[in-house]
Design a protein around this motif. Structure first.
Motif, PDB file in Angstrom:
ATOM      1  N   ASN A  75     -44.294  93.862  68.662  1.00  0.00           N
ATOM      2  CA  ASN A  75     -43.674  92.744  68.717  1.00  0.00           C
ATOM      3  C   ASN A  75     -42.226  92.846  67.978  1.00  0.00           C
ATOM      4  N   ASP A  76     -41.598  91.542  67.947  1.00  0.00           N
ATOM      5  CA  ASP A  76     -40.653  91.576  67.092  1.00  0.00           C
ATOM      6  C   ASP A  76     -40.529  91.858  65.625  1.00  0.00           C
ATOM      7  N   VAL A 105     -47.457 101.878  60.594  1.00  0.00           N
ATOM      8  CA  VAL A 105     -47.144 100.533  60.817  1.00  0.00           C
ATOM      9  C   VAL A 105     -45.645 100.297  60.079  1.00  0.00           C
ATOM     10  N   LEU A 106     -44.629 100.261  61.061  1.00  0.00           N
ATOM     11  CA  LEU A 106     -43.254 100.243  60.972  1.00  0.00           C
ATOM     12  C   LEU A 106     -42.496  98.828  61.277  1.00  0.00           C
ATOM     13  N   ARG A 122     -38.460 102.222  64.216  1.00  0.00           N
ATOM     14  CA  ARG A 122     -39.282 101.958  65.325  1.00  0.00           C
ATOM     15  C   ARG A 122     -38.764 102.593  66.366  1.00  0.00           C
ATOM     16  N   GLN A 123     -37.623 103.118  66.558  1.00  0.00           N
ATOM     17  CA  GLN A 123     -37.127 103.980  67.717  1.00  0.00           C
ATOM     18  C   GLN A 123     -37.377 105.419  67.061  1.00  0.00           C
TER      19      GLN A 123
END
Length: 71
Positions: free
Chosen positions: A61-62, A34-35, A41-42
């Motif tokens: 999501n955001d 979980v990030l 996230r990339q």
């Protein structure tokens, strides 16, 4: 399944922690990562693809990116 919550950490620490966790997995094991950090996230999905790990995005999501990775 092992869940690794890396939301408190910022790049590059999440990628390092993911690499270390993957080294400890046995064949057929899964982890969920979980990030929240935009750079991580990339970087993490890019690394998983380049390294040939089978992974599935569970939530994107955001605020959160959740990925399940199998070895």
């Amino acid at each position: 399944m092992i869940i690794i919550d890396l939301t408190p950490y910022r790049c590059p620490l999440p990628l390092v922690k993911v690499k270390l966790a993957l080294k400890q997995l046995s064949a057929g094991d899964c982890i969920r990562v979980v990030l929240s950090d935009p750079g991580s996230r990339q970087d993490v999905p890019r690394y998983l693809k380049k390294a040939g790990y089978c992974h599935t995005v569970e939530q994107d999501n955001d605020a959160i990116l959740s990925i399940t990775v199998s070895k």
